[in-house]
Write a protein that holds these residues in place. Sequence first.
Motif, PDB file in Angstrom:
ATOM      1  N   ALA A  67       0.827  -1.206   0.000  1.00 15.57           N
ATOM      2  CA  ALA A  67       0.000   0.000   0.000  1.00 15.57           C
ATOM      3  C   ALA A  67       0.861   1.255   0.000  1.00 15.57           C
ATOM      4  O   ALA A  67       0.598   2.213  -0.736  1.00 15.57           O
ATOM      5  N   GLY A  68       1.914   1.260   0.812  1.00 15.32           N
ATOM      6  CA  GLY A  68       2.792   2.418   0.891  1.00 15.32           C
ATOM      7  C   GLY A  68       3.517   2.687  -0.413  1.00 15.32           C
ATOM      8  O   GLY A  68       3.671   3.842  -0.830  1.00 15.32           O
ATOM      9  N   ALA A  69       3.958   1.617  -1.074  1.00 15.33           N
ATOM     10  CA  ALA A  69       4.625   1.785  -2.367  1.00 15.33           C
ATOM     11  C   ALA A  69       3.668   2.396  -3.382  1.00 15.33           C
ATOM     12  O   ALA A  69       4.051   3.257  -4.179  1.00 15.33           O
ATOM     13  N   LEU A  70       2.412   1.958  -3.355  1.00 14.79           N
ATOM     14  CA  LEU A  70       1.403   2.505  -4.255  1.00 14.79           C
ATOM     15  C   LEU A  70       1.146   3.982  -3.946  1.00 14.79           C
ATOM     16  O   LEU A  70       1.129   4.834  -4.856  1.00 14.79           O
ATOM     17  N   VAL A  71       0.960   4.300  -2.681  1.00 18.16           N
ATOM     18  CA  VAL A  71       0.679   5.686  -2.293  1.00 18.16           C
ATOM     19  C   VAL A  71       1.811   6.610  -2.706  1.00 18.16           C
ATOM     20  O   VAL A  71       1.587   7.677  -3.296  1.00 18.16           O
ATOM     21  N   LEU A  72       3.044   6.218  -2.430  1.00 20.47           N
ATOM     22  CA  LEU A  72       4.175   7.087  -2.716  1.00 20.47           C
ATOM     23  C   LEU A  72       4.446   7.220  -4.206  1.00 20.47           C
ATOM     24  O   LEU A  72       5.004   8.230  -4.653  1.00 20.47           O
ATOM     25  N   ALA A  73       4.059   6.233  -4.986  1.00 22.28           N
ATOM     26  CA  ALA A  73       4.205   6.343  -6.438  1.00 22.28           C
ATOM     27  C   ALA A  73       3.147   7.270  -7.028  1.00 22.28           C
ATOM     28  O   ALA A  73       3.404   7.995  -7.993  1.00 22.28           O
ATOM     29  N   VAL A  74       1.953   7.240  -6.440  1.00 20.38           N
ATOM     30  CA  VAL A  74       0.866   8.102  -6.915  1.00 20.38           C
ATOM     31  C   VAL A  74       1.026   9.528  -6.406  1.00 20.38           C
ATOM     32  O   VAL A  74       0.713  10.497  -7.104  1.00 20.38           O
ATOM     33  N   TYR A  75       1.534   9.670  -5.194  1.00 20.26           N
ATOM     34  CA  TYR A  75       1.683  10.981  -4.563  1.00 20.26           C
ATOM     35  C   TYR A  75       3.081  11.062  -3.946  1.00 20.26           C
ATOM     36  O   TYR A  75       3.253  10.828  -2.749  1.00 20.26           O
ATOM     37  N   PRO A  76       4.104  11.355  -4.763  1.00 17.24           N
ATOM     38  CA  PRO A  76       5.481  11.314  -4.260  1.00 17.24           C
ATOM     39  C   PRO A  76       5.824  12.411  -3.269  1.00 17.24           C
ATOM     40  O   PRO A  76       6.843  12.328  -2.580  1.00 17.24           O
ATOM     41  N   GLY A  77       5.010  13.433  -3.172  1.00 23.34           N
ATOM     42  CA  GLY A  77       5.259  14.462  -2.169  1.00 23.34           C
ATOM     43  C   GLY A  77       6.026  15.648  -2.706  1.00 23.34           C
ATOM     44  O   GLY A  77       6.559  15.647  -3.819  1.00 23.34           O
TER      45      GLY A  77
END
Length: 282
Positions: A67-77
Amino acid sequence: MTVRVQLIVTGELERLGLHLSLRKLFASTGADVEFLVPQKTQDFTSNRVGTLLPPELAARSLAAKLAGALVLAVYPGRGSTMQADHVIAVDDLELANADQPGHVLEYFRHAVKAYVDSTFSSATTRDRVYQALAERGSFHLLAPMVESYFFGEAAALQRATAHQAPNRFDTARDLEDFEVDDAAYLAATVPGKYEPRHRHPKNYVRYLCDPTGQRRAYRETHEGLDALRVLDWTSVLRQEAHAAFARALIDDVADALNVPSPCPGVCSTLTVRKGDGLLRNI
């Protein structure tokens, strides 16, 4: 404009070959797409997925790694460059969870929410993350595992160096409901603890590549890769009512590219694009 698609996978075979097989499939559509080299992270389905965890534990679970890998790929910050237009996480359903795909999906949704809520303290930022996930993030299952689909294309088994054809395999049966009736295989001494063996595609591929079990004839990153990277998905999905999980994945990619699906047919109601979920499809 080129659409960049990022896969996040949990197996080495998928890391090496899934994007290549999808690239080959979508080349026929004329879509302007770049499949980035997949990211690989921890799976969470190798064992039976249990009850939903409290949010503080769900945020640190195996599912939260994916889940974290998906979130950070979609919203890298802030300060990071977005690499992909669409991000698709993929995991095997595995035999341990074959009877509960809906629960696996709910468990992953729960992990995504827990990860977002524990990582981003600002409600405004969380809203932005959830919007990005709903627009550009997906999660799909391969059922019960990627080797299932090799049995939909005879040449794929040959590329995997199978020395004999599947024996009495019911070709009318859905590949995602894999079962084999091969007396010699069922009676053979096969290395590893892959039970129930009559439902295990990878173990049967191993047997077909080396019925004696005397040598390491099938390796995911060699023979498996040869089978997957040029897999003929149109052959695998020729029966429009079968392989609904894989078809939902391909349909999702087609929608992201704004082209008709090269493999039309029945998609899983659990993972088909919905437009009102946490992600694009769940």
